[in-house]
Design a protein around this motif. Structure first.
Motif, PDB file in Angstrom:
ATOM      1  N   VAL A   1      13.895  43.415  25.628  1.00 33.51           N
ATOM      2  CA  VAL A   1      13.303  42.634  26.713  1.00 33.51           C
ATOM      3  C   VAL A   1      13.613  41.168  26.524  1.00 33.51           C
ATOM      4  CG1 VAL A   1      11.124  41.813  27.629  1.00 33.51           C
ATOM      5  CG2 VAL A   1      11.494  44.236  27.300  1.00 33.51           C
ATOM      6  N   ALA A   2      13.446  40.730  25.302  1.00 30.99           N
ATOM      7  CA  ALA A   2      13.697  39.329  25.028  1.00 30.99           C
ATOM      8  C   ALA A   2      15.135  38.978  25.362  1.00 30.99           C
ATOM      9  CB  ALA A   2      13.413  39.033  23.562  1.00 30.99           C
ATOM     10  N   ARG A   3      16.060  39.862  24.926  1.00 32.90           N
ATOM     11  CA  ARG A   3      17.463  39.567  25.133  1.00 32.90           C
ATOM     12  C   ARG A   3      17.795  39.565  26.618  1.00 32.90           C
ATOM     13  NH1 ARG A   3      19.751  43.530  22.017  1.00 32.90           N
ATOM     14  NH2 ARG A   3      18.649  42.713  20.216  1.00 32.90           N
ATOM     15  N   THR A   4      17.302  40.616  27.301  1.00 30.89           N
ATOM     16  CA  THR A   4      17.577  40.718  28.722  1.00 30.89           C
ATOM     17  C   THR A   4      17.048  39.498  29.454  1.00 30.89           C
ATOM     18  OG1 THR A   4      17.062  43.020  28.386  1.00 30.89           O
ATOM     19  CG2 THR A   4      17.474  42.331  30.642  1.00 30.89           C
ATOM     20  N   THR A   5      15.827  39.147  29.096  1.00 30.68           N
ATOM     21  CA  THR A   5      15.237  38.020  29.789  1.00 30.68           C
ATOM     22  C   THR A   5      16.032  36.756  29.529  1.00 30.68           C
ATOM     23  OG1 THR A   5      13.197  39.088  29.212  1.00 30.68           O
ATOM     24  CG2 THR A   5      13.037  36.994  30.332  1.00 30.68           C
ATOM     25  N   ARG A   6      16.499  36.662  28.305  1.00 29.89           N
ATOM     26  CA  ARG A   6      17.247  35.449  28.004  1.00 29.89           C
ATOM     27  C   ARG A   6      18.554  35.414  28.773  1.00 29.89           C
ATOM     28  NH1 ARG A   6      18.519  33.601  21.968  1.00 29.89           N
ATOM     29  NH2 ARG A   6      19.787  35.472  22.100  1.00 29.89           N
ATOM     30  N   VAL A   7      19.179  36.563  28.851  1.00 27.16           N
ATOM     31  CA  VAL A   7      20.426  36.623  29.608  1.00 27.16           C
ATOM     32  C   VAL A   7      20.156  36.277  31.065  1.00 27.16           C
ATOM     33  CG1 VAL A   7      22.191  38.179  30.491  1.00 27.16           C
ATOM     34  CG2 VAL A   7      21.568  38.235  28.080  1.00 27.16           C
ATOM     35  N   ALA A   8      19.089  36.908  31.607  1.00 27.52           N
ATOM     36  CA  ALA A   8      18.757  36.640  33.000  1.00 27.52           C
ATOM     37  C   ALA A   8      18.483  35.157  33.194  1.00 27.52           C
ATOM     38  CB  ALA A   8      17.529  37.460  33.405  1.00 27.52           C
ATOM     39  N   ALA A   9      17.727  34.632  32.226  1.00 28.08           N
ATOM     40  CA  ALA A   9      17.383  33.223  32.328  1.00 28.08           C
ATOM     41  C   ALA A   9      18.643  32.377  32.298  1.00 28.08           C
ATOM     42  CB  ALA A   9      16.455  32.840  31.182  1.00 28.08           C
ATOM     43  N   ASP A  10      19.564  32.827  31.474  1.00 26.09           N
ATOM     44  CA  ASP A  10      20.815  32.088  31.354  1.00 26.09           C
ATOM     45  C   ASP A  10      21.548  32.029  32.683  1.00 26.09           C
ATOM     46  OD1 ASP A  10      22.103  30.662  29.393  1.00 26.09           O
ATOM     47  OD2 ASP A  10      23.726  32.156  29.349  1.00 26.09           O
ATOM     48  N   ILE A  11      21.626  33.246  33.321  1.00 26.63           N
ATOM     49  CA  ILE A  11      22.318  33.294  34.614  1.00 26.63           C
ATOM     50  C   ILE A  11      21.602  32.418  35.628  1.00 26.63           C
ATOM     51  CG2 ILE A  11      22.933  34.819  36.529  1.00 26.63           C
ATOM     52  CD1 ILE A  11      23.118  37.051  34.350  1.00 26.63           C
TER      53      ILE A  11
END
Lengths: 168, 103, 681
Positions: free
Chosen positions: C614-624
């Motif tokens: 979740v953390a990673r996904t969220t970070r990726v999403a946040a990045d985009i």
């Protein structure tokens, strides 16, 4: 005039207490924290006086400012090199602590303002309480009183047992 | 000029309490923890005395406040004794480093 | 008038062992003789008090003789709890049994445990054990009963695992404790059902309410069918007895409990631990509905037969006795189940004497042979240890139910009750048949024990040569117990005073359930054709059992080995105790451990992985998002992502003993709760 004096003293003492608390909560230097705590204790003692608790204020000054604080300073000094002034008080999880305490504070303030407190009207006059407290301690509250002295005895024994060097 | 009522004392106590809580939640040094606990106890005491002044009988609240002070004193003494014992064994008073349950 | 001191004496009886326990634990090591006289004195005092109470009970000549003293224990809001002592005839008898056996065990232990490094602690635990059992007997409400019930469990844990530096006793203690917990869950549920329905713990109030027809409702069990509420409560309570009195299928702990010191085994098997379950069923007898009693009868019957067969192949002298205890407890439970209240409890009393005797005798043998327990290494000890031999023979005869020994009277009454019941309900005649068969088997294995230990050629000459009769503190209890094993069944004193409580007559009269069995009991076990038949059958069974034992193990006309080889499957099943332990190991314990392991892995892999993911996904999403809305919400989103990431790491590290993190979580939840509450309201 008297009312104004009352209000002014309240703000002064409250400011003392809160400033001390803030410093001891946020300061990075442990020694500062401990001495700021003195400010808080004295401020709270002043508030006790305003609350018509003169005996309690005296106890507060004697026990907290005189006793517990000295103990704390001892604790700092005994567990650190005295020369090491930059005794750091590190933090963990500042964000969580801050968020939780902040929300709790907001909640408390909201509730304090919302609840219709059934305050006495008029308030009882200021009167010395020492005699009344003494009588109560030897009357209705005899058992808790004696019990607390027993607890103190146990504390003395326990502290001595814990802190002594193991003699093997 | 509004006279100082119960609210004022309660708000001061709540602030003290939250400062103490913050201290307890964030300090890694065990003396820092104790400072936080003392702040919280003071806040509680202030509440008790304020309530007993404004609602109900003043003497009773003060008596229990004295009890709490006794408790706080005992706790500080025990805490210091523990601290010394811990320091002798671990050479630190950082609560994270003496968490032996870890791993 | 003459009962005026009974309650006070009862308090004294209860408190003395507790005081002894406290003294032993704190000061025992520093006292002269390591303080064994403190415990001994306390239990002798309790015995004296119990005898006083028993005299009051005997001289009252009244089946309903009762002394009930209540005190206000504490109140919480509207709920309040009364404490108290309840002394009636049953209590009086049990008090004498418990303190009597306990006193003799104390005396015996001074010799048996002599020189043990934890001598004073041992006596402290003995005192605690006696205290718990006395409290259990004297309790006047089901809540106290439960408290002392658990205390009995704890003190037995201490004593079974007394030599906890060795692995086997420690394991056995753990097994006993855990097996008992399984039963206690049911017991606790039963108590909760009663409390929820009736709002009281007191026996008197509960029986009153039940008599008035409260709790007559039905409950549906998982939609499978309706069960009477009272039946359900009774069965739940009985679960506790199954655990504590070692009934099938929770009997596995009792044979392993042999790892404790032998006097403790005597105490557990005779007077304290296992008696608690039977006593509880007797005490709460008015609660049990006919359907519940039927289940109880069958559980008891199966246990009686099943444990007897296992005892045939056991080679450890104490294990033989342990299985015989399980079997005899089955008899008691079966008797209570068919409505034979008096015979069941009488057997509890007589069994206490002769089983204590048998255990102490086996202890004497073990002591004489320097801690050898395997019967295959014994033999020919009759000459070397005459007192032990004769007392053990008396105990054996009593256990087999040979007239005029005490066991005969009680066992006979049980079989008569079963037969009466079987005549009334022919479909349940199996209870009687299995009971008689069990009596034959009992005789067989007990004489096998006697023959293997005391007759024949010594199998281990070296040990035989060193064997000697035990010292006086060991012999004295044996002789006293032997006298009781002979005489405690004589006369009608027991039947005259201990009769089914009047409340239970309600059920019995209402359904005709076991009515005739009660009738038999009322006549002191000497009336009716059924009784004669039962007596003849049981004597026949004893003779047959003795005959087989004689042929196989004394005259050795047929070798037991030949039989074992002829029926290998049968022999293997018996030797392995019907594989019950193996069953538990592979179908209960291992799945549980596997499940724990699974949960652990799940926690490690899936949940942590999820959180990190979740953390990673969220970070990726946040990045985009950050790239898209670089100038608008950049800071905010990054901050959110960081919080998630941090949260993930926090959750992963949650179980690391960092007290402040625990506090943060607890407080966060509390704050959320208040927040939610204030938003809602």
């Amino acid at each position: 005039m008297e009312a104004l004096f009352h209000v002014a003293t309240f703000y002064v003492f409250a400011a003392f207490a809160l400033a001390g608390a803030a410093i001891s909560a946020f300061s990075r230097r442990l020694v500062y924290c401990v001495f700021a705590l003195l400010l808080t204790f004295l401020g709270v003692a002043g508030l006790y006086v305003l609350l018509s608790a003169d005996f309690l204020a005296a106890v507060q000054v004697l026990l907290y400012a005189g006793g517990i604080l000295v103990l704390l300073i001892f604790g700092v000094m005994l567990t650190h090199e005295i020369a090491d002034v930059s005794t750091e008080a590190n933090f963990t999880d500042i964000k969580f602590g801050a968020v939780i305490s902040g929300i709790l504070w907001l909640l408390l303030v909201v509730y304090i303002c919302k609840v219709p407190w059934a305050v006495l009207d008029p308030l009882p006059p200021y009167a010395p309480t020492t005699r009344a407290i003494g009588l109560q301690f030897l009357g209705d509250y005899l058992v808790p009183f004696e019990y607390s002295s027993f607890v103190l005895l146990l504390v003395v024994l326990g502290a001595a047992t814990l802190a002594r060097k193991e003699v093997d | 000029m509004i006279p100082i009522g119960l609210h004022a004392y309660l708000v001061v106590a709540a602030s003290l309490f939250c400062f103490g809580l913050f201290c307890v939640l964030t300090r890694r040094n065990s003396i820092g923890l104790l400072i936080g606990i003392e702040l919280m106890l003071n806040a509680g005491n202030l509440n008790v005395v304020a309530f007993s002044r404004f609602i109900g009988s003043p003497i009773e609240g003060q008596i229990w406040a004295i009890m709490v002070i006794i408790l706080a004193a005992s706790e500080a003494v025990i805490f210091l004794a523990l601290l010394i014992a811990i320091y002798q064994n671990f050479n630190t008073i950082d609560v994270d480093e003496i968490a032996m349950l870890k791993e | 008038m003459s009962n005026s001191y009974v309650a006070e004496v009862a308090y004294l009886v209860l408190v003395l062992p507790l005081i002894a326990f406290a003294i032993q634990i704190f000061f025992g090591r520093n006292l002269p003789r390591k303080g064994d006289w403190v415990s001994l004195g306390a239990i002798v005092g309790s015995l004296a008090g119990s005898l006083y109470i028993a005299c009051q009970s005997l001289s009252a000549h009244d089946p309903q003789w009762t002394v009930h003293r209540i005190f206000d224990w504490f109140r919480v809001g509207n709920a309040y709890l009364l404490g108290g002592v309840l002394v009636d005839n049953l209590t009086a008898v049990m008090l004498v049994v418990v303190t009597g056996v306990s006193t003799l065990v104390h005396i015996y232990s001074t010799a048996y445990m002599h020189g043990d490094p934890k001598y004073s602690r041992y006596f402290g635990f003995l005192s605690l054990f006696s205290f718990s059992m006395l409290g259990l007997i004297l309790a006047d409400n089901i809540f106290f009963l439960y408290c002392f019930w658990e205390l009995v469990g704890v003190s037995s844990y201490f004593l079974i695992g007394f030599w906890n530096e060795r692995q086997a006793p420690a394991d056995a203690a753990k097994k006993a404790f855990l097996t008992n917990r399984v039963g206690d869950i049911g017991f606790f549920l039963g108590i909760m059902i009663l409390w929820h329905q009736l709002g009281t713990f007191s026996y008197v109030d509960i029986f009153q309410a039940v008599r008035m027809g409260e709790m007559s409702g039905l409950v549906s069990i998982l939609g499978l069918g309706d069960v009477g509420l009272l039946t359900l409560a009774g069965l739940c309570l009985f679960c506790g007895a199954v655990g504590k009195s070692a009934q099938f299928p929770l009997h596995v702990w009792l044979p392993d409990a042999m790892e404790g010191p032998t006097p403790v085994s005597a105490l557990i098997h005779a007077a304290t631990m296992v008696a608690a379950g039977v006593y509880m069923v007797g005490r709460l007898f008015p609660l049990f509905t006919p359907s519940a009693l039927l289940v109880i009868a069958y559980v008891g019957c199966i246990t009686a037969f099943f444990a007897g067969t296992i005892a045939i192949t056991a080679n450890d002298i104490k294990r033989v006795l342990a299985y015989s205890t399980v079997s005899q407890l089955g008899y008691m439970i079966m008797a209570l189940g068919v409505g034979g209240y008096t015979p069941g409890l009488q057997h509890l009393m007589t069994h206490a004497w002769f089983k204590a005797l048998l255990f102490l005798c086996s202890g004497s043998v073990i002591l004489g042979l320097h801690h050898t327990q395997d019967m295959r290494e014994m033999g020919g000890l009759r000459k070397k240890m005459p007192v032990t031999f004769w007392t053990m023979l008396i105990g054996t005869l009593a256990l087999c139910g040979v007239p005029p020994f005490s066991g005969f009277f009680s066992k006979d009454a049980i079989l008569a009750a079963c037969l009466e019941f079987g005549i009334g309900h022919p479909q349940h005649l199996a209870l009687f048949v299995l009971g008689v068969a069990g009596a034959g088997i009992t005789t067989f294995y007990m004489f096998r024990l006697i023959f293997m230990t005391f007759y024949g050629e010594p199998r281990n000459l070296e040990k035989y040569d060193h064997a000697q009769e035990s010292p006086l503190p060991v012999i004295l209890p044996l002789v006293i117990l032997a006298a009781l094993a002979i005489g405690s069944g004589w006369g009608h004193w027991f039947q005259d005073r201990i009769q089914p409580p009047p409340d239970s007559q309600f059920f019995l009269a209402q359904t005709g359930w076991g009515g005739e069995a009660v009738h038999v009991a009322d006549e002191g076990g000497h009336g009716g054709a059924a009784h004669t038949i039962a007596m003849l059958c049981s004597i026949l069974a004893v003779i047959i059992g003795f005959g087989f034992s004689y042929i196989l193990y004394f005259s050795r006309t047929i070798s037991p080995k030949a039989i074992a080889e002829r029926y290998p499957t049968c022999y293997r099943w018996l030797l392995n105790k019907y594989y019950v332990d193996e069953f538990y190991q592979s179908y209960v314990i291992e799945p549980l451990l596997a499940w724990n392991d699974f949960l652990f892995r799940f926690d490690r892999k899936v949940i942590d992985g999820f959180v990190n993911g979740v953390a990673r996904t969220t970070r990726v999403a946040a990045d985009i998002l950050g790239r898209i809305d670089l100038y608008i919400v950049d800071g905010l989103v990054n901050y959110l992502a960081e919080i998630w990431l941090e949260l993930g790491q926090k959750v992963r590290r949650l179980h690391q003993g960092r007290i402040q993190e625990y506090l943060v979580v607890a407080l966060a939840l509390a704050v959320l709760f208040i927040l939610g509450h204030s938003i809602v309201s």
